[in-house]
Design a protein around this motif. Structure first.
Motif, PDB file in Angstrom:
ATOM      1  N   ASP A   1       4.266   6.251  22.480  1.00  0.00           N
ATOM      2  CA  ASP A   1       4.038   6.197  21.036  1.00  0.00           C
ATOM      3  C   ASP A   1       2.574   5.880  20.745  1.00  0.00           C
ATOM      4  O   ASP A   1       1.940   5.099  21.475  1.00  0.00           O
TER       5      ASP A   1
ATOM      6  N   ARG B   1      -4.730  -0.700   9.820  1.00  0.00           N
ATOM      7  CA  ARG B   1      -4.567  -2.135  10.055  1.00  0.00           C
ATOM      8  C   ARG B   1      -5.859  -2.770  10.574  1.00  0.00           C
ATOM      9  O   ARG B   1      -5.996  -3.983  10.553  1.00  0.00           O
TER      10      ARG B   1
ATOM     11  N   THR C   1      -5.021   7.482  10.517  1.00  0.00           N
ATOM     12  CA  THR C   1      -5.241   7.032   9.145  1.00  0.00           C
ATOM     13  C   THR C   1      -6.669   7.309   8.692  1.00  0.00           C
ATOM     14  O   THR C   1      -7.175   6.655   7.796  1.00  0.00           O
TER      15      THR C   1
ATOM     16  N   GLN D   1       3.952  -0.024   1.855  1.00  0.00           N
ATOM     17  CA  GLN D   1       3.701   1.160   2.691  1.00  0.00           C
ATOM     18  C   GLN D   1       3.756   0.782   4.167  1.00  0.00           C
ATOM     19  O   GLN D   1       4.369   1.481   4.972  1.00  0.00           O
ATOM     20  N   LEU D   2       3.111  -0.320   4.514  1.00  0.00           N
ATOM     21  CA  LEU D   2       3.071  -0.746   5.916  1.00  0.00           C
ATOM     22  C   LEU D   2       4.447  -1.167   6.415  1.00  0.00           C
ATOM     23  O   LEU D   2       4.767  -0.971   7.588  1.00  0.00           O
TER      24      LEU D   2
ATOM     25  N   PRO E   1      -0.232   5.245  17.195  1.00  0.00           N
ATOM     26  CA  PRO E   1      -0.257   5.055  15.739  1.00  0.00           C
ATOM     27  C   PRO E   1      -0.640   6.371  15.050  1.00  0.00           C
ATOM     28  O   PRO E   1      -1.340   7.202  15.629  1.00  0.00           O
ATOM     29  N   ARG E   2      -0.164   6.511  13.826  1.00  0.00           N
ATOM     30  CA  ARG E   2      -0.517   7.680  13.024  1.00  0.00           C
ATOM     31  C   ARG E   2      -2.002   7.625  12.679  1.00  0.00           C
ATOM     32  O   ARG E   2      -2.558   6.550  12.471  1.00  0.00           O
TER      33      ARG E   2
ATOM     34  N   THR F   1      -1.970   7.186   1.046  1.00  0.00           N
ATOM     35  CA  THR F   1      -2.151   7.044   2.483  1.00  0.00           C
ATOM     36  C   THR F   1      -1.987   5.593   2.906  1.00  0.00           C
ATOM     37  O   THR F   1      -2.520   4.689   2.266  1.00  0.00           O
ATOM     38  N   THR F   2      -1.250   5.378   3.987  1.00  0.00           N
ATOM     39  CA  THR F   2      -1.079   4.028   4.518  1.00  0.00           C
ATOM     40  C   THR F   2      -2.432   3.520   5.010  1.00  0.00           C
ATOM     41  O   THR F   2      -3.137   4.225   5.733  1.00  0.00           O
TER      42      THR F   2
ATOM     43  N   GLY G   1       7.095   0.272   5.836  1.00  0.00           N
ATOM     44  CA  GLY G   1       7.791   1.498   6.202  1.00  0.00           C
ATOM     45  C   GLY G   1       7.310   2.114   7.507  1.00  0.00           C
ATOM     46  O   GLY G   1       7.885   3.090   7.988  1.00  0.00           O
ATOM     47  N   GLU G   2       6.247   1.563   8.075  1.00  0.00           N
ATOM     48  CA  GLU G   2       5.694   2.062   9.331  1.00  0.00           C
ATOM     49  C   GLU G   2       5.572   0.922  10.332  1.00  0.00           C
ATOM     50  O   GLU G   2       4.554   0.238  10.369  1.00  0.00           O
TER      51      GLU G   2
END
Length: 162
Positions: free
Chosen positions: A136, A6, A141, A120-121, A138-139, A2-3, A123-124
């Motif tokens: 948009d 932040r 987490t 990982q970060l 954020p996913r 899992t990412t 890539g997002e």
């Protein structure tokens, strides 16, 4: 894997945030970049601080109805390898931040991401103010609340000299 989020918040800081939400309604954080209040997380009523197109949304903390944590784009470039942990300590808050009269102040702590986490970060890409305005988000987490800062930012054991 899992990412990692932040931004995180300690339970003590989340408790103060809940009190402020009860009093002021929806809230937001903007990580200050210096100037008047140093580099600290500033807490505002949602929408009182105008988010710019290049500002970056680090996370939406799962406290109350959700509390977005923003940082300027230029400051994000310097901090993007660091997980922000919002904590609270006794003291006078920043002059513009809502906790100022509470006898407590929000404090930024940080933890450097591991090499794997940085990959990982990468890539997002983060959500900017312009992308947020376009819808948009954020996913998810998972939870952003940690019991104490040291749960996210372990304090290295002191070296014993003999």
């Amino acid at each position: 894997m899992t990412t990692p989020p932040r931004a995180l918040i300690t339970e003590a800081a989340a408790a103060l945030l809940r009190t402020l939400q009860d009093r002021h309604g929806a809230l937001m954080f903007h990580q200050s970049g210096g100037c008047c209040d140093g580099s600290s997380p500033m807490c505002y009523p949602q929408g009182e601080f105008l988010v710019g197109d290049r500002d970056v949304l680090l996370s939406v903390l799962d406290v109350g109805d959700g509390v977005p944590v923003w940082i300027s784009g230029s400051q994000f470039e310097a901090w993007k390898h660091t997980q922000l942990v919002i904590d609270v300590v006794p003291g006078r808050g920043g002059g513009f931040s809502l906790e100022a009269p509470e006898g407590m102040r929000f404090l930024s702590r940080g933890r450097a991401y591991t090499e794997d986490e940085n990959q990982q970060l990468d890539g997002e890409p983060p959500v900017t103010g312009a992308r947020y305005e376009a819808g948009d988000r954020p996913r998810d987490t998972g939870t952003h609340v940690v019991a104490e800062a040291q749960d996210a930012c372990p304090i290295p054991a002191a070296r014993i000299q003999r």
